[in-house]
Structures are given as structure tokens and as C-alpha cells.
Scaffold this motif. Structure first.
Motif, PDB file in Angstrom:
ATOM      1  N   UNK A 290      50.056  27.392  24.533  1.00  0.00           N
ATOM      2  CA  UNK A 290      50.976  26.387  25.073  1.00  0.00           C
ATOM      3  C   UNK A 290      50.154  25.449  25.945  1.00  0.00           C
ATOM      4  N   UNK A 291      50.014  24.236  25.479  1.00  0.00           N
ATOM      5  CA  UNK A 291      49.220  23.280  26.249  1.00  0.00           C
ATOM      6  C   UNK A 291      49.644  21.855  25.926  1.00  0.00           C
ATOM      7  N   UNK A 292      49.286  20.960  26.796  1.00  0.00           N
ATOM      8  CA  UNK A 292      49.576  19.535  26.607  1.00  0.00           C
ATOM      9  C   UNK A 292      48.274  18.759  26.702  1.00  0.00           C
ATOM     10  N   UNK A 293      48.166  17.777  25.847  1.00  0.00           N
ATOM     11  CA  UNK A 293      46.978  16.926  25.828  1.00  0.00           C
ATOM     12  C   UNK A 293      47.437  15.480  25.964  1.00  0.00           C
ATOM     13  N   UNK A 294      46.878  14.758  26.945  1.00  0.00           N
ATOM     14  CA  UNK A 294      47.237  13.366  27.168  1.00  0.00           C
ATOM     15  C   UNK A 294      45.972  12.520  27.214  1.00  0.00           C
ATOM     16  N   UNK A 295      46.077  11.323  26.646  1.00  0.00           N
ATOM     17  CA  UNK A 295      44.955  10.401  26.690  1.00  0.00           C
ATOM     18  C   UNK A 295      45.486   9.010  27.016  1.00  0.00           C
ATOM     19  N   UNK A 296      44.810   8.333  27.940  1.00  0.00           N
ATOM     20  CA  UNK A 296      45.113   6.950  28.279  1.00  0.00           C
ATOM     21  C   UNK A 296      43.891   6.116  27.934  1.00  0.00           C
ATOM     22  N   UNK A 297      44.108   5.073  27.156  1.00  0.00           N
ATOM     23  CA  UNK A 297      43.000   4.204  26.737  1.00  0.00           C
ATOM     24  C   UNK A 297      43.218   2.812  27.314  1.00  0.00           C
ATOM     25  N   UNK A 298      42.147   2.253  27.900  1.00  0.00           N
ATOM     26  CA  UNK A 298      42.182   0.891  28.439  1.00  0.00           C
ATOM     27  C   UNK A 298      41.050   0.100  27.789  1.00  0.00           C
ATOM     28  N   UNK A 299      41.361  -1.044  27.257  1.00  0.00           N
ATOM     29  CA  UNK A 299      40.334  -1.852  26.615  1.00  0.00           C
ATOM     30  C   UNK A 299      40.521  -3.326  26.919  1.00  0.00           C
TER      31      UNK A 299
ATOM     32  N   UNK B  88      32.902  -6.007  24.885  1.00  0.00           N
ATOM     33  CA  UNK B  88      34.032  -5.087  24.926  1.00  0.00           C
ATOM     34  C   UNK B  88      33.904  -4.161  26.130  1.00  0.00           C
ATOM     35  N   UNK B  89      35.013  -3.957  26.815  1.00  0.00           N
ATOM     36  CA  UNK B  89      35.084  -2.897  27.825  1.00  0.00           C
ATOM     37  C   UNK B  89      36.112  -1.881  27.345  1.00  0.00           C
ATOM     38  N   UNK B  90      35.717  -0.624  27.307  1.00  0.00           N
ATOM     39  CA  UNK B  90      36.611   0.429  26.845  1.00  0.00           C
ATOM     40  C   UNK B  90      36.525   1.622  27.783  1.00  0.00           C
ATOM     41  N   UNK B  91      37.675   2.232  28.036  1.00  0.00           N
ATOM     42  CA  UNK B  91      37.719   3.397  28.918  1.00  0.00           C
ATOM     43  C   UNK B  91      38.791   4.361  28.432  1.00  0.00           C
ATOM     44  N   UNK B  92      38.499   5.647  28.528  1.00  0.00           N
ATOM     45  CA  UNK B  92      39.460   6.677  28.153  1.00  0.00           C
ATOM     46  C   UNK B  92      39.594   7.686  29.281  1.00  0.00           C
ATOM     47  N   UNK B  93      40.828   8.055  29.549  1.00  0.00           N
ATOM     48  CA  UNK B  93      41.155   9.073  30.546  1.00  0.00           C
ATOM     49  C   UNK B  93      41.860  10.206  29.803  1.00  0.00           C
ATOM     50  N   UNK B  94      41.164  11.351  29.628  1.00  0.00           N
ATOM     51  CA  UNK B  94      41.695  12.473  28.856  1.00  0.00           C
ATOM     52  C   UNK B  94      42.055  13.624  29.787  1.00  0.00           C
ATOM     53  N   UNK B  95      43.203  14.234  29.501  1.00  0.00           N
ATOM     54  CA  UNK B  95      43.670  15.354  30.324  1.00  0.00           C
ATOM     55  C   UNK B  95      44.280  16.413  29.414  1.00  0.00           C
ATOM     56  N   UNK B  96      43.742  17.623  29.491  1.00  0.00           N
ATOM     57  CA  UNK B  96      44.298  18.747  28.738  1.00  0.00           C
ATOM     58  C   UNK B  96      44.694  19.840  29.724  1.00  0.00           C
ATOM     59  N   UNK B  97      45.940  20.270  29.626  1.00  0.00           N
ATOM     60  CA  UNK B  97      46.428  21.328  30.511  1.00  0.00           C
ATOM     61  C   UNK B  97      46.830  22.507  29.638  1.00  0.00           C
ATOM     62  N   UNK B  98      46.116  23.627  29.789  1.00  0.00           N
ATOM     63  CA  UNK B  98      46.392  24.846  29.045  1.00  0.00           C
ATOM     64  C   UNK B  98      47.206  25.767  29.948  1.00  0.00           C
ATOM     65  N   UNK B  99      48.459  25.980  29.588  1.00  0.00           N
ATOM     66  CA  UNK B  99      49.363  26.746  30.446  1.00  0.00           C
ATOM     67  C   UNK B  99      49.077  28.241  30.401  1.00  0.00           C
ATOM     68  N   UNK B 100      48.266  28.699  29.445  1.00  0.00           N
ATOM     69  CA  UNK B 100      47.970  30.129  29.327  1.00  0.00           C
ATOM     70  C   UNK B 100      46.529  30.455  29.710  1.00  0.00           C
ATOM     71  N   UNK B 101      45.649  29.444  29.739  1.00  0.00           N
ATOM     72  CA  UNK B 101      44.253  29.659  30.114  1.00  0.00           C
ATOM     73  C   UNK B 101      43.746  28.394  30.779  1.00  0.00           C
ATOM     74  N   UNK B 102      43.791  28.389  32.126  1.00  0.00           N
ATOM     75  CA  UNK B 102      43.402  27.178  32.856  1.00  0.00           C
ATOM     76  C   UNK B 102      41.910  26.888  32.755  1.00  0.00           C
ATOM     77  N   UNK B 103      41.145  27.792  32.159  1.00  0.00           N
ATOM     78  CA  UNK B 103      39.730  27.510  31.918  1.00  0.00           C
ATOM     79  C   UNK B 103      39.534  26.446  30.866  1.00  0.00           C
ATOM     80  N   UNK B 104      40.566  26.184  30.063  1.00  0.00           N
ATOM     81  CA  UNK B 104      40.497  25.124  29.058  1.00  0.00           C
ATOM     82  C   UNK B 104      40.992  23.776  29.575  1.00  0.00           C
ATOM     83  N   UNK B 105      41.428  23.718  30.845  1.00  0.00           N
ATOM     84  CA  UNK B 105      41.902  22.450  31.402  1.00  0.00           C
ATOM     85  C   UNK B 105      40.737  21.450  31.481  1.00  0.00           C
ATOM     86  N   UNK B 106      41.014  20.206  31.116  1.00  0.00           N
ATOM     87  CA  UNK B 106      39.994  19.161  31.232  1.00  0.00           C
ATOM     88  C   UNK B 106      40.621  17.915  31.835  1.00  0.00           C
ATOM     89  N   UNK B 107      39.809  17.145  32.519  1.00  0.00           N
ATOM     90  CA  UNK B 107      40.195  15.835  33.025  1.00  0.00           C
ATOM     91  C   UNK B 107      38.920  15.001  33.071  1.00  0.00           C
TER      92      UNK B 107
END
Length: 618
Positions: free
Chosen positions: A294-303, A323-342
Motif C-alpha cells: 500500500x503506497x502512493x507515488x506523486x510527481x510534480x513536473x515544472x518546465x 529548457x528548464x525542467x524540474x521534477x519533485x517525486x514523492x513515494x510514501x510506502x505505508x507498510x515499509x517507510x524504508x521505501x519512502x522517497x522525496x
């Protein structure tokens, strides 16, 4: 068409990857392009270096298909079917209709029903510690799909318009994969369901002479829902599982075009994208193949991008871009917080293209391009989802992947209308490659995982000829030599490869012709695996009736071919996989083109671009 390389599975410009295909202003897939009869096409536009409005992924350029201008309504209905030694393996009716009346234009692309049946058969030999084991895998899939894309346009005047568009698709399957090896038997049965919905709007406001200056705004929304509905049976012990995701994407992209002078232009634009992916996976706790997730993955892209282009005299054209490009990635693992990324990753990426026309009458010119860009790994590579490929092989994502950075230099010289030569140098760092490892917790089991490797330097030389050898024989043929110098961990690769492809058309008479395709590939070595040298031949015939309204094509794909063998090596082990699937196919396509009413102009109608999910395996 010159500079287009066409195989059974893809279309590219001068052999480069990531070529985008557009029907007018609507992005389409290669399969959708196949369903359009050539008699409906007025022209094909080749854009070797796409501008910033196409996005960073259009590194291979853009192919634009423009339809004819016949009737108040034009369209085509196509039916195709594919047969091999396993019987009927594919069929689909498709209808494409374009209707215009007054200020209104309607376009509908409908795949009423598509059926695919694919036997995929492999034999794998694993050698480890002097012992060898054979695993046979047979995957039988039956997939059905219904798709529809609808676009509606209202034109206020010649320069101003608004588009509203959307699409729906639904697919469901019945797949069974049986893998037997070392006395063990694994059966994976699944009934996947996939749903896709999209809606979007575009607004264009022009001013100045013939609307040469304009403002354009695009807003898109799309949703995907998927449920694998799987069941695992390992040596008679069975257990159910499911991999579910719910994926939403919002995309906003305004841009401004200014025609500074007749020979000078300026473009500027920004883009914002928000994506949210929710997973709720039910695993197999008894068998241990799939873990609950059970996890959620979100990405915000700015260009943001801007480009300046100008023509100097009658022979020199230059285009500069930033070109200017930027990505903000966030993964939240509700069962294993070791997989969380930002993670936040951004950068500024310049481009430069130039063309010097040496002799316009002979079509002799020199083109040079430089592009610095980055590529994010497919977002599915970043997720910790486990997908089993067989009894002793699975794939898993990697939450720690970084972006790839590239520098590309292109030199293209056209001798005349037929003969051309090109050179490309591509240097990439933090390259994402799928690497195979041995699972220490499961003896005899392996897994693939995407990883950032050190670097890759690729040199590509290409010689191409497109034209008539005789009045009845047209050929589009090229030979390509690549040399790769790369490093993945402690492994270094220095490898040369030759690719030869030839598409040929033989006009027997005005309405009837024959086709022949030949491909030869020498041995290839990548950071992940090696493949043997292969070749394939296709034979075809086409017939046009009723002044081009009916078109019939019969194609024998892979009439002669050499099977592909993939070899992977690691510390003390070797895995050799042979593809035993029936690759010879007979494809029949029947198309009917229709038109009615007054003459209409070409229309550029958009749809929401669909995202592809990729599993990190090979």
C-alpha cells in the motif's frame, strides 16, 4: 518516405529512438498509424529536431501525418486480422471519421473491438556452480479492448478556436503462464482489467497578419485504473493475489509564439504536470511470491522553454533553445517507510540546430544539431512492485533511481534527393539499465532491477538511400554502424554492431504491387545482456480498387528469420534464454475510404497523450 526507418514494431527518424507520431496535431501510436490507409494521406512531414513544445522526450524528432482534403466528411474503415501456426492471434475493426460544417469540426477515432491472442514461449538454460537447469515457459494471453477518441472544435475565425476532446478505453484479458523447471511447476493465471478516461481543452488566440502571432493554452486530465486479478499455483499449492493502481494526471501548458519578422520567430512556454498513483496490492503470504503493498507515488513536473529561430539570406537557418525542467517525486510506502522517497531534480538544457543549403535544386544540404537534455526513468521503475516473469525470475523497481543526463551531437549531409550520410555522438551519464541478479534468499531464482550505471558513449554512422532504382522499384535502405563504450559497475563494454534494413516496393501496375523487407542485425552487447546475430524477411502484396476507396494488403511477416537468444552473466552464473514463439505471421488488412459533401480544409484536432507503464525486465 525518406529518413523514416520502419520495422514491424516501430517508426523512427534516421534510426533514433523516442520519435513521436502525430496525426495532424493529435499524438497517435504506431499501431494507430498502421490503420490509416496510405491513400488517405496527403503528406508526411519530418521534423528531425522537435521544438520545446513537444517536450524533452521528443529527442528522436516528430513525424506528422496530414490527411487529404476531400468532402465535408472524410474517413476510413479498416479491418485487420493476423494468423500464425497457433491460429487467429489478432483482429480489429477501426473507424476514423472527420466531419466539418460551418465553424464546427468533429473527429472520432473508434476501435470497436480488438482481440489479441499471443503465445509467448521461451526455453531457459541456467548454469550455476557447474550445474545446469532448464526452465520452459509458455504464456497464453487472450486480450480484448474497446477504445474511442472524440474531438470537437469551434472556430471563431481563421486564427481563433477552441477544442474540447476526450477518450475512453477498456481492456480485459485471460492470461495463463506455465513455467516448469527443476521438478517445480508454477502457474500464474490472471484476468486483468484496465480502464482509461481522459478529457482536455485547448484554446488558441491569434493576432497580426494571418494570425502569425498567437497564444495557445492546453489543459488535460486523464485517469487509469488497473486490477491484475492474479492467482498463483506452485506445485499444487494455490493462492490468490491482486495488483491494483489508480492513476491521475493533470497537465497544463500555455505557450506564446511571436513572428518578429518574416524570417525570424520567438517561442516561449511553460508546463505544469501533477500525477498521483495509488496502489493497494494483495500479496501471497503463504507462497511468498508477492508481498502486500500500500503506497502512493506523486510527481510534480515544472518546465519552461524558449526558442529563437531565424533564416539568414537564402541558405542558412539557425534555431537556439533553452529548457528548464524540474521534477519533485514523492513515494510514501505505508507498510515499509524504508521505501519512502522525496527527491528534487532539475537543470537547464540548451539546444542548437542549424541547416546550410548548399544547392537547393539538388537538395544538397548540411544539418548540425546539439542537444543537452535529461530523461527520467519510467515512473513504474521507481515503484517497489514485484512482478513475476516465471518460476525462477521476477522483476522489482528501484526507489533510488536518478535521472539520466545526455549530450547529443548530430551531423547530417544530404548529397541529393536520394543519398544521405549522418553521424551521431551520444554521451550519457547515470544511465538506467535493467540488471539481473541472483536472489540469495531463493536458490536458483533471479531478479531484474533498474539501476543507474556509470556512463555510455555511443557513436553511430549511417548511410541511407531512398529512391527509385528502376521505374517499378522503389527502395528505402540504410546501413548503420554503432560503436559503444560504456561501463556498468565493474563491467566495461566496448562493442561494435552493424544494422542493415531495406524496405522495397515493386509496382506491378497502377493498382497492384509487391513489397519486400529485409533486416540483418549483428551480435549486440549491452550493459544488461547479450543477443545473437539475427535476420528476418517479410513479403507482401497490396491492391487498390475503386479509385483508391478500397485498399487490400496481405503481408507475410517473418517468412524467414533467425530466433533471438538472450544471454545474461553474473558472478559464477549464466542464464541463456531462447525465444521459441511462432514469429511468422500472415496479416490481412482491408480498408475502405469514404467522403461526402463539400470540400473541407485539413484539421488539427488533439487528444490527451496516454502514459505508458513499463515493467523493468528484458
Amino acid at each position: 518516405v525518406r529518413d523514416l526507418d520502419v520495422t514491424q514494431s516501430e517508426l523512427s527518424i534516421r534510426g533514433k529512438a523516442n520519435t513521436l507520431i502525430y496525426l495532424e496535431d493529435r499524438k497517435i501510436t504506431f499501431d494507430q498509424l498502421k490503420s490509416i490507409s496510405s491513400s488517405m494521406i496527403e503528406s508526411v512531414e519530418i521534423i528531425p529536431h522537435a521544438d520545446g513544445s513537444y517536450g524533452l522526450l521528443a529527442t528522436g524528432g516528430v513525424v506528422k501525418i496530414h490527411l487529404r482534403k476531400d468532402g465535408g466528411m472524410i474517413g476510413s474503415a479498416t479491418l485487420y486480422s493476423v494468423v500464425n501456426t497457433e491460429g487467429m492471434v489478432g483482429e480489429s475493426p477501426r473507424v476514423n471519421v472527420l466531419y466539418s460544417k460551418g465553424k464546427w469540426t468533429l473527429n472520432n477515432y473508434l476501435t470497436a473491438f480488438e482481440y489479441l491472442r499471443g503465445p509467448y514461449i521461451t526455453r531457459q538454460h541456467d548454469t550455476s556452480g557447474g550445474a545446469e537447469e532448464q526452465t520452459d515457459t509458455r504464456d497464453i494471453s487472450r486480450d480484448k479492448a474497446v477504445r474511442d477518441n472524440l474531438s470537437l472544435r469551434y472556430a471563431f475565425n481563421k486564427t481563433d478556436r477552441i477544442d474540447v476532446y476526450g477518450g475512453v478505453s477498456a481492456s480485459w484479458g485471460d492470461n495463463t503462464q506455465t513455467s516448469v523447471g527443476g521438478g517445480d511447476r508454477l502457474v500464474i493465471a490472471s484476468k486483468p482489467e484496465n480502464q482509461f478516461y481522459s478529457v482536455g481543452a485547448q484554446y488558441r488566440k491569434g493576432w497580426g497578419h494571418d494570425g502569425g502571432n498567437y497564444f495557445h493554452m492546453r489543459i488535460d486530465y486523464s485517469k487509469y485504473k488497473f486490477d491484475s486479478r492474479q492467482g498463483y499455483d506452485y506445485n499444487g499449492l494455490a493462492e490468490r493475489s491482486s495488483l491494483k493502481y489508480d492513476f491521475d494526471i493533470i497537465d497544463i501548458a500555455p505557450r506564446l509564439h511571436l513572428a518578429i519578422k518574416e524570417n525570424m520567430g520567438f517561442n516561449v512556454g511553460v508546463q505544469y504536470q501533477y500525477a498521483s498513483d495509488l496502489h493497494d496490492d494483495k500479496g501471497t503470504p503463504t507462497l511468498g511470491y508477492i508481498s502486500d503493498g500500500r503506497y502512493s507515488y506523486k510527481i510534480l513536473y515544472y518546465g519552461a522553454w524558449m526558442e529563437y529561430s531565424a533564416t539568414f539570406g537564402k541558405s542558412l537557418y539557425l534555431k537556439l533553445g533553452l529548457n528548464y525542467s524540474a521534477t519533485d517525486e514523492r513515494n510514501k510506502d505505508f507498510m515499509n517507510h524504508g521505501n519512502d522517497i522525496s527527491t528534487w531534480q532539475d537543470g537547464i538544457y540548451p539546444t542548437l540546430q542549424g541547416q546550410w543549403i548548399i544547392d537547393r535544386s539538388k537538395m544538397r544540404y548540411l544539418g548540425i544539431g546539439y542537444r543537452h537534455y535529461y530523461s527520467m526513468p519510467n515512473y513504474n521503475y521507481r515503484l517497489p512492485t514485484v512482478v513475476w516473469q516465471g518460476e525462477n525470475l521476477y522483476s522489482v523497481g528501484n526507489t533510488n533511481l536518478k535521472k539520466e543526463n545526455y549530450d547529443d551531437i548530430d551531423i547530417y549531409f544530404s548529397f541529393d534527393r536520394n543519398l544521405s550520410v549522418s553521424y551521431n555522438m551520444s554521451y550519457g551519464s547515470n544511465m538506467v539499465n535493467v540488471i539481473m541478479h541472483q536472489d540469495e534468499s531463493r536458490p536458483g531464482t533471479y531478479f531484474t532491477r533498474p539501476e543507474n550505471t556509470a556512463f555510455s558513449m555511443m557513436h553511430t554512422f549511417r548511410l541511407a538511400y531512398a529512391g527509385r532504382i528502376f521505374k517499378f522499384w522503389y527502395t528505402n535502405t540504410y546501413a548503420m554502424l554503432t560503436y559503444k563504450n560504456a561501463r556498468a559497475g565493474e563491467d566495461k563494454i566496448k562493442h561494435a554492431r552493424v544494422v542493415f534494413r531495406s524496405n522495397n516496393d515493386f509496382s506491378v501496375c497502377k493498382n497492384f504491387g509487391l513489397t519486400y523487407f529485409f533486416e540483418a542485425l549483428s551480435k549486440n552487447k549491452t550493459e544488461s545482456f547479450e543477443t545473437n546475430a539475427t535476420y528476418s524477411m517479410d513479403f507482401g502484396a497490396y491492391l487498390s480498387l475503386m479509385k483508391g476507396k478500397m485498399n487490400i494488403r496481405l503481408l507475410y511477416e517473418n517468412a524467414f528469420y533467425k530466433r533471438r537468444i538472450t544471454t545474461t552473466r553474473g558472478g559464477g552464473w549464466t542464464k541463456r534464454r531462447i525465444n521459441l514463439s511462432p514469429d511468422s505471421h500472415v496479416l490481412l488488412t482491408i480498408g475502405w475510404n469514404f467522403n461526402a459533401g463539400r470540400q473541407i480544409k485539413k484539421q488539427d484536432l488533439p487528444t490527451v497523450n496516454k502514459q505508458d507503464r513499463e515493467i523493468p525486465t528484458f
